[in-house]
Scaffold this motif. Sequence first.
Motif, mmCIF file in Angstrom:
data_model
loop_
_atom_site.group_PDB
_atom_site.id
_atom_site.type_symbol
_atom_site.label_atom_id
_atom_site.label_comp_id
_atom_site.label_asym_id
_atom_site.label_seq_id
_atom_site.Cartn_x
_atom_site.Cartn_y
_atom_site.Cartn_z
ATOM 1 N N UNK A 208 0.827 -1.204 0.000
ATOM 2 C CA UNK A 208 0.000 0.000 0.000
ATOM 3 C C UNK A 208 0.863 1.256 0.000
ATOM 4 N N UNK A 209 0.443 2.234 -0.811
ATOM 5 C CA UNK A 209 1.048 3.565 -0.748
ATOM 6 C C UNK A 209 -0.086 4.572 -0.590
ATOM 7 N N UNK A 210 0.053 5.469 0.356
ATOM 8 C CA UNK A 210 -0.976 6.499 0.564
ATOM 9 C C UNK A 210 -0.325 7.861 0.369
ATOM 10 N N UNK A 211 -0.929 8.657 -0.503
ATOM 11 C CA UNK A 211 -0.357 9.956 -0.843
ATOM 12 C C UNK A 211 -1.329 11.070 -0.475
ATOM 13 N N UNK A 212 -0.847 12.019 0.310
ATOM 14 C CA UNK A 212 -1.632 13.230 0.576
ATOM 15 C C UNK A 212 -1.364 14.168 -0.589
ATOM 16 N N UNK A 213 -2.424 14.451 -1.364
ATOM 17 C CA UNK A 213 -2.220 15.184 -2.610
ATOM 18 C C UNK A 213 -3.140 16.413 -2.662
#
Length: 272
Positions: A208-213
Motif C-alpha cells: 500500500x502507498x498512501x499519498x496526501x495530494x
Amino acid sequence: MKVKRVAVIGCGSIGSEVVRAIEEGYVKAELVALYDIIKDKCVELTKQLRSQEPRVVSDLRELMTEKPEIVVEAASQDAVREYGEEVLRGGASLVVLSVGALMDPNTLNKLLKAAEEGNTYIYVPTGAIAALDAVRALRRVGFEKVTLRTRKPPTSLKLVGEPTKDLSKVREPTAVFRGKASEAVKKLPFNINVSAALSLASGTDAEVEVIADPNVRRNVHEIEVISKASRITVRVENVPSPRNPRTSYLATLSAIELLRKLTSPDRLIVGT
Ligand SMILES: NC(=O)c1ccc[n+]([C@@H]2O[C@H](COP(=O)([O-])OP(=O)(O)OC[C@H]3O[C@@H](n4cnc5c(N)ncnc54)[C@H](O)[C@@H]3O)[C@@H](O)[C@H]2O)c1
C-alpha cells in the motif's frame, strides 16, 4: 420471502444512508434497532423516518433482544472488536464496514469462530473500490503482485500514532504511508479500509502507498494486480461523502447494494 430484520451500529455518514435506503424501500427490510455511542445521532435520525420504527438502544445486549438477522457495523474498528462476536454468536450476520479490524488475525479468528457457533456470516462490502470479484477469482492461480495506491486530499487523511503530521500544511503530493495493508489499517484506521478488503479478497497482505495530494479533490484508489491469468489495473475516483470527507460515497452505496442483495427476493444474481 419474509422481510429480514436489520439493525445498524453507527448512525454516522454510512449508517444514516443505509437507514435512509431502508426507509425509502430501496432495501426491502425491517429496521429493528439503531445503536451509536452518541445516542442523539440515532434519535435525530429516527425523527426523519416515517415507514420504519427502529428502537434506539443503549447497548449491544438491548440491540440483540430485537432479534436482528443482519447487523450493519458502520461505526469503527473498535466496534467490530467489541460487538462482533456477540452479534455473530447471537444469530445475526454481520456486515463489516470497518474492515481494517479484520486484518488482525486474532480478531478475524474470534469472529469466524463466533459465526460458526451462531451459524451466521461475516459480509465485507467491496466498498470504495471495484473489481474484488475478479481478484477473488484469481486466488485460484495465485498472485505476483497486489498493490493499492491511494491519493486523497490532505484534509481527508487522518494519521494516528507516530510520527504525527499536520497534513493541512502539505503543499505538494507527499507519501504519508508505504508498507503492508496490515500496517496501513493501524496508521490510517479511518481511511484505508480498501486495502483491507483487497487483502482479504486476494488472501495476501497487499502493498500500500498512501499519498496526501493537494491537487486532487476526489479520493483516488488505484489497484494493480498481476497474476498468471490476468493483469488488472483499476482506478476509481470517488467523490467524498458530503457528511464525512474521509469516507467515499461509493463505500456507502456499496454497503447499501450488499444489504439489498442480502435482503432481496431476486432470483437473478449478477456478479460473483
Ligand atoms: N469499507 C469501506 O470501503 C469503507 C469506506 C469508508 C469508511 N469505512 C469505515 O466505516 C466506518 C463508518 O464510516 P462513517 O463515514 O459512517 O463514519 P462516521 O464517523 O460518519 O460515523 C461513525 C459513527 O459510529 C459511531 N461509533 C463509533 N464507534 C462506535 C462504537 N464503538 N459503538 C457505537 N457507535 C460507535 C460514531 O459515534 C459515529 O456516529 C468507519 O470505521 C470507516 O473507516 C469503510
